[in-house]
Design an enzyme around this catalytic site. Structure first.
Site, short mmCIF file in Angstrom:
data_model
loop_
_atom_site.label_atom_id
_atom_site.label_comp_id
_atom_site.label_asym_id
_atom_site.label_seq_id
_atom_site.Cartn_x
_atom_site.Cartn_y
_atom_site.Cartn_z
N SER A 167 64.56 -7.89 12.37
CA SER A 167 66.00 -7.91 12.56
C SER A 167 66.67 -8.70 11.43
O SER A 167 67.70 -8.29 10.89
CB SER A 167 66.30 -8.53 13.93
OG SER A 167 67.66 -8.51 14.21
N LYS B 148 68.91 -14.01 15.54
CA LYS B 148 68.33 -12.67 15.74
C LYS B 148 67.40 -12.59 16.96
O LYS B 148 66.54 -11.73 17.05
CB LYS B 148 67.59 -12.13 14.49
CG LYS B 148 68.30 -12.26 13.18
CD LYS B 148 69.78 -12.00 13.22
CE LYS B 148 70.15 -10.57 13.42
NZ LYS B 148 71.64 -10.45 13.57
N HIS C 270 72.48 -22.65 17.08
CA HIS C 270 71.22 -22.17 16.48
C HIS C 270 70.35 -23.36 16.06
O HIS C 270 69.32 -23.17 15.43
CB HIS C 270 71.51 -21.35 15.22
CG HIS C 270 71.94 -19.93 15.49
ND1 HIS C 270 71.39 -19.15 16.48
CD2 HIS C 270 72.85 -19.14 14.85
CE1 HIS C 270 71.96 -17.96 16.45
NE2 HIS C 270 72.84 -17.92 15.48
P1 A3P Z 1 67.84 -5.74 16.26
O1 A3P Z 1 68.29 -6.01 14.86
O2 A3P Z 1 66.36 -5.75 16.40
O3 A3P Z 1 68.44 -4.48 16.81
P2 A3P Z 1 71.45 -12.21 17.55
O4 A3P Z 1 72.62 -11.87 18.39
O5 A3P Z 1 70.69 -13.42 18.01
O6 A3P Z 1 71.81 -12.25 16.10
O7 A3P Z 1 70.37 -11.04 17.71
C1 A3P Z 1 70.65 -9.74 17.27
C2 A3P Z 1 69.60 -8.81 17.82
O8 A3P Z 1 69.82 -8.64 19.23
C3 A3P Z 1 69.70 -7.41 17.20
O9 A3P Z 1 68.35 -6.92 17.18
C4 A3P Z 1 70.59 -6.71 18.22
O10 A3P Z 1 70.52 -5.30 18.16
C5 A3P Z 1 69.99 -7.26 19.51
N1 A3P Z 1 70.87 -7.05 20.67
C6 A3P Z 1 72.16 -7.41 20.81
N2 A3P Z 1 72.65 -6.98 21.99
C7 A3P Z 1 71.63 -6.33 22.61
C8 A3P Z 1 71.50 -5.64 23.86
N3 A3P Z 1 72.53 -5.50 24.70
N4 A3P Z 1 70.31 -5.08 24.16
C9 A3P Z 1 69.25 -5.19 23.32
N5 A3P Z 1 69.32 -5.83 22.13
C10 A3P Z 1 70.49 -6.38 21.77
#
Ligand code: A3P
Length: 287
Positions: free
Chosen positions: A131, A45, A101
């Site tokens: 998140s 996240k 991870h």
């Molecule tokens: P949120 O739940 O706060 O929106 P991961 O890929 O490590 O699991 O992280 C997911 C988080 O990264 C989510 O956060 C997601 O919306 C955010 N995320 C993914 N792509 C993004 C982008 N292009 N710009 C901003 N945030 C992004």
């Protein structure tokens, strides 16, 4: 299912049993890195999927084909996920793009010998918590988060997938041979995506024209990336991730924790943070 059935404990770290198996973890432990591999290392996240979009676009010189044809988990596979064994990574041409991870100290022996390039993305843990809370509520392979206050305790104690955020971040910050590691935060990506793309390209020794970098940054903006079916998990079955409960690309913002945590919870979080991070010299953008 009970919590014990949901998780496998691997070297002290909780892993969801449905996607991590002893066979997959053995594959990870025996994985042969190449010195020109590119590894995206994150606590869940923290912007993994975002980096799985940015790095392939940089490496393709801005050609969108890789991000339009392959889902993120295939184009930059997580080495520890069971499914990774089927991707024939040994046959992929260099430079391979991979993700993990895991903590720095849980990397396989070959990692320390070959020293591939690592991009380590960190995010304000209160936003990681926020998140995660939504993600745990929509992903069937994770334990339902239950009441927020309970989930907060689990998060702060590292009784969540991939263990403690604190241990994770500290392990990568304390890595030896830091010259092959680029540290960047989710917040920096949000603040200036174009500049971040330029810095990542430089770290990867990829020379790109300014217009190409601008196009990459534009494509990777939250609102645009959200439309990419190969990155927004819309092809993932609902039984696995129910995006009617919470979208995977949910808010993509900095500071959403303010809408999630009560004042008392935020204070409790800050106290735990202060204690667990007291020896860390690194200057985080959110401090
Ligand atoms: P949120 O739940 O706060 O929106 P991961 O890929 O490590 O699991 O992280 C997911 C988080 O990264 C989510 O956060 C997601 O919306 C955010 N995320 C993914 N792509 C993004 C982008 N292009 N710009 C901003 N945030 C992004």
């Amino acid at each position: 299912m009970t919590e014990a059935e949901f998780y496998t404990v691997y070297k002290g770290v909780y892993l969801p049993s449905r996607i991590y198996s002893p066979r997959g973890l053995k594959y990870f432990e025996e994985f042969s890195f190449r010195s020109d591999d590119i590894i995206i290392a994150t606590y869940p996240k923290s912007g993994t999927t975002w980096m799985q979009e940015i790095v392939p676009l940089i490496m393709s010189g801005g050609d969108p084909a890789p991000v339009e044809t392959l889902p993120n988990w295939q184009r930059v596979p997580w080495l520890e996920v069971d499914q990774c064994r089927t991707f024939k990574l040994e046959q992929r041409p260099s430079p391979r793009m991979l993700a993990t991870h895991f903590y720095y100290n849980l990397m396989p022996p070959s990692f320390y010998e070959t020293k591939p390039k690592v991009i380590n993305v960190m995010r304000n843990p209160k936003d990681v918590f926020t998140s995660s809370f939504h993600f745990y509520g929509m992903a069937s392979f994770l334990v339902n988060p239950g009441p927020q206050s309970e989930f907060l305790h689990k998060f702060l104690d590292g009784k969540v997938m991939f263990g403690s955020w604190f241990d994770h971040v500290k392990s990568w910050l304390n890595a030896e041979d830091k010259e092959h590691i680029m540290y960047i935060s989710y917040e920096e990506l949000i603040m200036d995506l174009k500049d971040s793309v330029a810095r990542i390209a430089q770290f990867l020794e990829k020379r790109l024209d300014a217009e190409v970098m601008e196009k990459i940054a534009e494509r990777c903006l939250f609102k645009n990336m959200k439309l990419n079916r190969m990155s927004n998990y819309s092809t993932t079955p609902r039984e696995f991730m129910d995006q009617t409960k919470s979208e995977f690309l949910r808010k993509g913002d900095v500071g959403d924790w303010k809408n999630q945590l009560t004042v008392a919870e935020a204070e409790h979080f800050d106290a735990a943070y202060k204690d667990k991070m007291k020896d860390v010299k690194y200057k985080f953008v959110w401090d």
